[in-house]
Each structure stands twice: as C-alpha cells, then as structure tokens.
Design a protein around this motif. Structure first.
Motif, PDB file in Angstrom:
ATOM      1  N   ARG A  43      25.094   9.154  -7.372  1.00  0.00           N
ATOM      2  CA  ARG A  43      24.069   9.039  -8.405  1.00  0.00           C
ATOM      3  C   ARG A  43      24.292   7.834  -9.314  1.00  0.00           C
ATOM      4  O   ARG A  43      23.338   7.275  -9.865  1.00  0.00           O
ATOM      5  CB  ARG A  43      23.986  10.316  -9.230  1.00  0.00           C
ATOM      6  CG  ARG A  43      25.224  10.667 -10.018  1.00  0.00           C
ATOM      7  CD  ARG A  43      25.092  12.056 -10.617  1.00  0.00           C
ATOM      8  NE  ARG A  43      26.253  12.404 -11.422  1.00  0.00           N
ATOM      9  CZ  ARG A  43      26.450  13.618 -11.947  1.00  0.00           C
ATOM     10  NH1 ARG A  43      25.562  14.573 -11.723  1.00  0.00           N
ATOM     11  NH2 ARG A  43      27.510  13.869 -12.673  1.00  0.00           N
TER      12      ARG A  43
ATOM     13  N   LEU B 184      17.578   2.137 -10.010  1.00  0.00           N
ATOM     14  CA  LEU B 184      16.279   2.612 -10.499  1.00  0.00           C
ATOM     15  C   LEU B 184      15.655   1.743 -11.587  1.00  0.00           C
ATOM     16  O   LEU B 184      14.434   1.504 -11.548  1.00  0.00           O
ATOM     17  CB  LEU B 184      16.403   4.060 -10.965  1.00  0.00           C
ATOM     18  CG  LEU B 184      16.698   5.072  -9.850  1.00  0.00           C
ATOM     19  CD1 LEU B 184      16.845   6.472 -10.432  1.00  0.00           C
ATOM     20  CD2 LEU B 184      15.619   5.052  -8.778  1.00  0.00           C
TER      21      LEU B 184
ATOM     22  N   ARG C 235       7.294   7.545 -11.364  1.00  0.00           N
ATOM     23  CA  ARG C 235       8.334   8.387 -10.749  1.00  0.00           C
ATOM     24  C   ARG C 235       9.718   7.810 -11.000  1.00  0.00           C
ATOM     25  O   ARG C 235      10.678   8.526 -11.317  1.00  0.00           O
ATOM     26  CB  ARG C 235       8.088   8.519  -9.239  1.00  0.00           C
ATOM     27  CG  ARG C 235       6.862   9.322  -8.863  1.00  0.00           C
ATOM     28  CD  ARG C 235       6.872   9.656  -7.374  1.00  0.00           C
ATOM     29  NE  ARG C 235       6.941   8.474  -6.527  1.00  0.00           N
ATOM     30  CZ  ARG C 235       5.878   7.776  -6.131  1.00  0.00           C
ATOM     31  NH1 ARG C 235       4.649   8.131  -6.544  1.00  0.00           N
ATOM     32  NH2 ARG C 235       6.007   6.731  -5.333  1.00  0.00           N
ATOM     33  N   THR C 236       9.818   6.502 -10.873  1.00  0.00           N
ATOM     34  CA  THR C 236      11.122   5.854 -10.995  1.00  0.00           C
ATOM     35  C   THR C 236      11.632   5.885 -12.425  1.00  0.00           C
ATOM     36  O   THR C 236      12.808   6.172 -12.669  1.00  0.00           O
ATOM     37  CB  THR C 236      11.030   4.404 -10.492  1.00  0.00           C
ATOM     38  OG1 THR C 236      10.516   4.394  -9.156  1.00  0.00           O
ATOM     39  CG2 THR C 236      12.407   3.756 -10.478  1.00  0.00           C
TER      40      THR C 236
ATOM     41  N   ARG D 123      10.898   7.991 -14.723  1.00  0.00           N
ATOM     42  CA  ARG D 123      11.256   9.370 -15.091  1.00  0.00           C
ATOM     43  C   ARG D 123      12.641   9.734 -14.556  1.00  0.00           C
ATOM     44  O   ARG D 123      13.466  10.304 -15.275  1.00  0.00           O
ATOM     45  CB  ARG D 123      10.209  10.356 -14.557  1.00  0.00           C
ATOM     46  CG  ARG D 123       8.931  10.428 -15.372  1.00  0.00           C
ATOM     47  CD  ARG D 123       8.145  11.692 -15.028  1.00  0.00           C
ATOM     48  NE  ARG D 123       7.774  11.735 -13.619  1.00  0.00           N
ATOM     49  CZ  ARG D 123       6.608  11.273 -13.149  1.00  0.00           C
ATOM     50  NH1 ARG D 123       5.731  10.726 -13.972  1.00  0.00           N
ATOM     51  NH2 ARG D 123       6.322  11.366 -11.864  1.00  0.00           N
ATOM     52  N   GLU D 124      12.892   9.399 -13.295  1.00  0.00           N
ATOM     53  CA  GLU D 124      14.197   9.725 -12.720  1.00  0.00           C
ATOM     54  C   GLU D 124      15.304   8.941 -13.404  1.00  0.00           C
ATOM     55  O   GLU D 124      16.380   9.476 -13.699  1.00  0.00           O
ATOM     56  CB  GLU D 124      14.211   9.445 -11.217  1.00  0.00           C
ATOM     57  CG  GLU D 124      15.541   9.833 -10.581  1.00  0.00           C
ATOM     58  CD  GLU D 124      15.627   9.512  -9.099  1.00  0.00           C
ATOM     59  OE1 GLU D 124      16.727   9.686  -8.534  1.00  0.00           O
ATOM     60  OE2 GLU D 124      14.612   9.071  -8.514  1.00  0.00           O
TER      61      GLU D 124
ATOM     62  N   ARG E 179      16.133  10.563 -16.659  1.00  0.00           N
ATOM     63  CA  ARG E 179      16.913  11.804 -16.478  1.00  0.00           C
ATOM     64  C   ARG E 179      18.383  11.493 -16.194  1.00  0.00           C
ATOM     65  O   ARG E 179      19.282  12.169 -16.705  1.00  0.00           O
ATOM     66  CB  ARG E 179      16.328  12.645 -15.340  1.00  0.00           C
ATOM     67  CG  ARG E 179      15.009  13.329 -15.673  1.00  0.00           C
ATOM     68  CD  ARG E 179      14.704  14.433 -14.660  1.00  0.00           C
ATOM     69  NE  ARG E 179      14.634  13.921 -13.297  1.00  0.00           N
ATOM     70  CZ  ARG E 179      13.526  13.489 -12.716  1.00  0.00           C
ATOM     71  NH1 ARG E 179      12.379  13.493 -13.394  1.00  0.00           N
ATOM     72  NH2 ARG E 179      13.534  13.060 -11.468  1.00  0.00           N
ATOM     73  N   LEU E 180      18.619  10.465 -15.393  1.00  0.00           N
ATOM     74  CA  LEU E 180      19.995  10.135 -15.019  1.00  0.00           C
ATOM     75  C   LEU E 180      20.809   9.603 -16.191  1.00  0.00           C
ATOM     76  O   LEU E 180      22.045   9.619 -16.146  1.00  0.00           O
ATOM     77  CB  LEU E 180      20.000   9.116 -13.875  1.00  0.00           C
ATOM     78  CG  LEU E 180      19.645   9.677 -12.494  1.00  0.00           C
ATOM     79  CD1 LEU E 180      19.587   8.561 -11.457  1.00  0.00           C
ATOM     80  CD2 LEU E 180      20.653  10.740 -12.055  1.00  0.00           C
TER      81      LEU E 180
END
Length: 393
Positions: A237, A244, A262-263, A265-266, A269-270
């Motif tokens: 990750r 990302l 989408r990118t 948002r991810e 989160r990371l």
C-alpha cells in the motif's frame, strides 16, 4: 537442427537483448555465486546457444579443454587465464576468484553510485535539482558505457536504472516545457531494466516516475496508462500510495472525471494508514484536488474547496511543491475574481520559481495569468528569460 559436438541438443539461439542481459537474471546470480567455472561456462553456452567449439573459439581453447573444464576434470588456477575468461564473458574477475584493481574499481563504482543516487534525490527534494543533474549525468554516462562494452552485472544494471530515473526526474524540474521530452526520455530508459528484473517494486517506481514525466511533456493519455500500470503492480500500500497522487494529477489533466474522483478518494483514505512523504501528504493532495477539479470542468467546486484553509503540514514538503501549490491557488483566486489575492500568490510563486531555477513553473504562471495580470505575467516572463540565458550559457 544442427547437433552440437558435445552430445546434447543445441539450444535455440536467444535474442541479442536476452543474451546481452544474461548475467542480470536471478538464475545467473545463483550460478555465479558458486564460482564454479564449469557451471558458469555451461550457463553461458546455454544462454547464447553456443556449442563447446564456439565457446572454445571465444576463449582461445579447444573444445576438449572446454569439456574438461565443464566436467570438472580440469581445474584452472592461473590468475591471468581467469582474468582473460572473465573479460571475454563480461564478468567481474572476482566471480572467478581473482581480485585485482579492476574488481576493486567495480565495487567502488557500485558503492559510489548508490551514494550519488541517494544524495542527488535529497538535493532534488531540497530544491536543488540542477545540482542533482550535475551529479547524476557523469554516473549515468559511465554506467551506460560499461553496459555497451558488454558488462551487464546485475548490480550495475540496477544502479543504472536508478540513476536514469533520478536523472530524468531532476531534469523534469529544471527544463522548460519545450524540452521536457528529454526528461521523459531518460526515465523511459529505465523501463527495460525494470521489466527484465521482474521486480514489482522497481517496475512500479519506474512506471510511476516515467508516467509523471510523460504528463509534463504532453502525452497525457500515455502518462495515465503508465500510472495505471504502476498502481496495479504496486507490491504494497505504501508503493500504491506513492502512485495515486500522480495518477490523480494525470487523470485531471486528461479530463477523466471518473478516474480522477476514484483516485483522489483512495489516495485520501491511504493518508491515514501510510507514512507521509513529500508527495503523500494532505498539502500535496489538496493542490492536486484543486487542479483536478479545474481540469475536469468543475471550476465552481474548485473555488468552494479553496475557500477552506489549506491543510496543515504533517511532513516536510519539497520546495518545488510549494511553488506548484502557489500557482494553483493563484489560479483559483483569479477564477474567483480575487485579482489582488491572485497577484500576491503568483508573485511569491515567481520569486521562488526563479530562486529554485524552475522554468516549467514560470511558464505555468505566464499561461495561468494570461492578460488578466500583465504586470505579473511580465515579471514571470522576465524571470524565465533570465533562466533561459543562464541555461544557454
């Protein structure tokens, strides 16, 4: 199919590229670690598709002597002869048990080169990309010359890939827009090594850095493709988190709203589960989100997002990122009608871009302000001309 003279079927001739990289494979490393001349000769013959007569011609021995060496019936201990064989097979002499000045030079090259790559990256991240280029250029030239001479040791090839990536990335900081293809060219040169080694961490890094330089050079679709590959290959990750933000930036530049959303948002989160870096941090994602919203036609959303204060720093941010953020927020203020606030942002960005020798960012300022802020545009254009003159000199 012709039969070899040692009683075994002749292997199919390999491609020149495969043969040239023969010593870089994990299998080759296992063979070399034995320091068994017989096994090394057999491996070399198999990779090249040579029979014992052809190997004998290469080394200056007849086929019966090659056969005896391979079977362990003869032992070669003469240092001069072992150096000769190592040179013909493009191997460092220590693999065959010979330590000499050339081998010492090779070990020193690897150690020096690894330190150079690390220090150059620190310099680039600290806003001294020109110094990074000056350090990496001679290292890359030396390693490429060694490879072209037939020396394809695994350590040297990996170091060359790292140095090419570092050089391309540093050039991407200091070159003007019309020359950014040069930066992409150098990062692209690392891709064969990354693919050959089948090392997902190296491949992810190479595709990530090359994709970002492609985006800056112009082929945004190709950049997105490389970055999507990098994200898919990321072995953990942390590696994915490093990809990302750059993928979100490229998706925004391409105008791909779905991929951008989408990118981002991810990536957001990371931030809660990975260690922050100069790229993976709230400030960097804030700038990327603003630029992506504009790039995907959502100017009002970008203005609304910018009305909130920028997130606090959680880690050190590279100086060039501060310039990038100033330009993006200046652009947002200009779109919102705040010409005074925009002029202030662009002024600071121009001053810092000039000090850090970032012509590409000065070009972004000129393009962002257009005719709206002629004084600001002229100041950035003057700074750009000064940098071009320095580069030409």
């Amino acid at each position: 199919m012709t039969q070899p003279d040692d009683g075994t079927a002749a292997p199919q001739r390999p491609s020149p590229r495969h043969a040239a990289w023969r010593w870089a494979t994990p299998e080759a490393q296992t063979v070399l670690a034995t320091r068994d001349l017989g096994r090394i000769l057999r491996y070399h013959r198999r990779v090249h598709g040579h029979n014992q007569s052809e190997t004998g011609t290469l080394l200056g021995y007849d086929k019966t002597y090659i056969s005896a060496l391979e079977l362990g019936k003869r032992r070669l201990t003469d240092a001069h002869a072992l150096r000769h064989i190592a040179a013909q097979l493009a191997l460092p002499a220590h693999v065959l048990g010979v330590t000499d000045p050339a081998d010492t030079d090779f070990r020193a090259l690897i150690q020096f080169g690894q330190s150079t790559v690390r220090l150059a990256e620190i310099a680039r991240q600290s806003g001294h990309a020109s110094e990074a280029v000056a350090e990496l250029w001679p290292l890359v030239a030396r390693l490429e010359a060694r490879t072209q001479a037939g020396h394809t040791e695994r350590e040297a090839l990996r170091l060359l890939a790292d140095a090419q990536l570092g050089l391309g990335t540093a050039l991407g900081n200091v070159l003007p827009e019309e020359r950014l293809a040069t930066a992409a060219h150098w990062t692209a040169k690392s891709l064969p090594a990354a693919t050959f080694f089948t090392d997902d961490a190296l491949r992810t890094t190479a595709l990530r850095m090359h994709g970002n330089e492609l985006r800056k050079a112009g082929p945004t679709g190709a950049a997105v493709s490389r970055l999507v590959q990098a994200a898919a290959l990321a072995p953990n990750r942390e590696s994915r988190a490093a990809v990302l933000p750059l993928l979100a930036r490229a998706a925004g530049a391409l105008g791909d709203e779905g991929l951008f959303d989408r990118t981002i948002r991810e990536a957001t989160r990371l931030l809660d589960v990975v260690e922050h870096t100069s790229l993976v941090n709230p400030v960097a994602l804030y700038e990327i989100e603003l630029r992506g919203l504009i790039g995907t036609g959502r100017t009002r959303a970008a203005i609304q997002r910018a009305e909130h204060n920028a997130p606090a720093l959680t880690t050190s941010v590279a100086p060039q990122w501060r310039v990038i953020e100033l330009i993006t927020t200046g652009r947002i203020r200009l779109l919102a009608g705040d010409t005074s606030g925009a002029a202030e942002q662009f002024h600071h960005a121009t001053t810092q871009a000039r000090a850090q020798r970032l012509p590409h960012q000065l070009q972004r300022i000129v393009r962002a302000v257009g005719d709206s802020l002629p004084t600001t545009r002229d100041a950035a254009s003057d700074a750009l001309r000064q940098l071009r003159a320095e580069m030409a000199a």
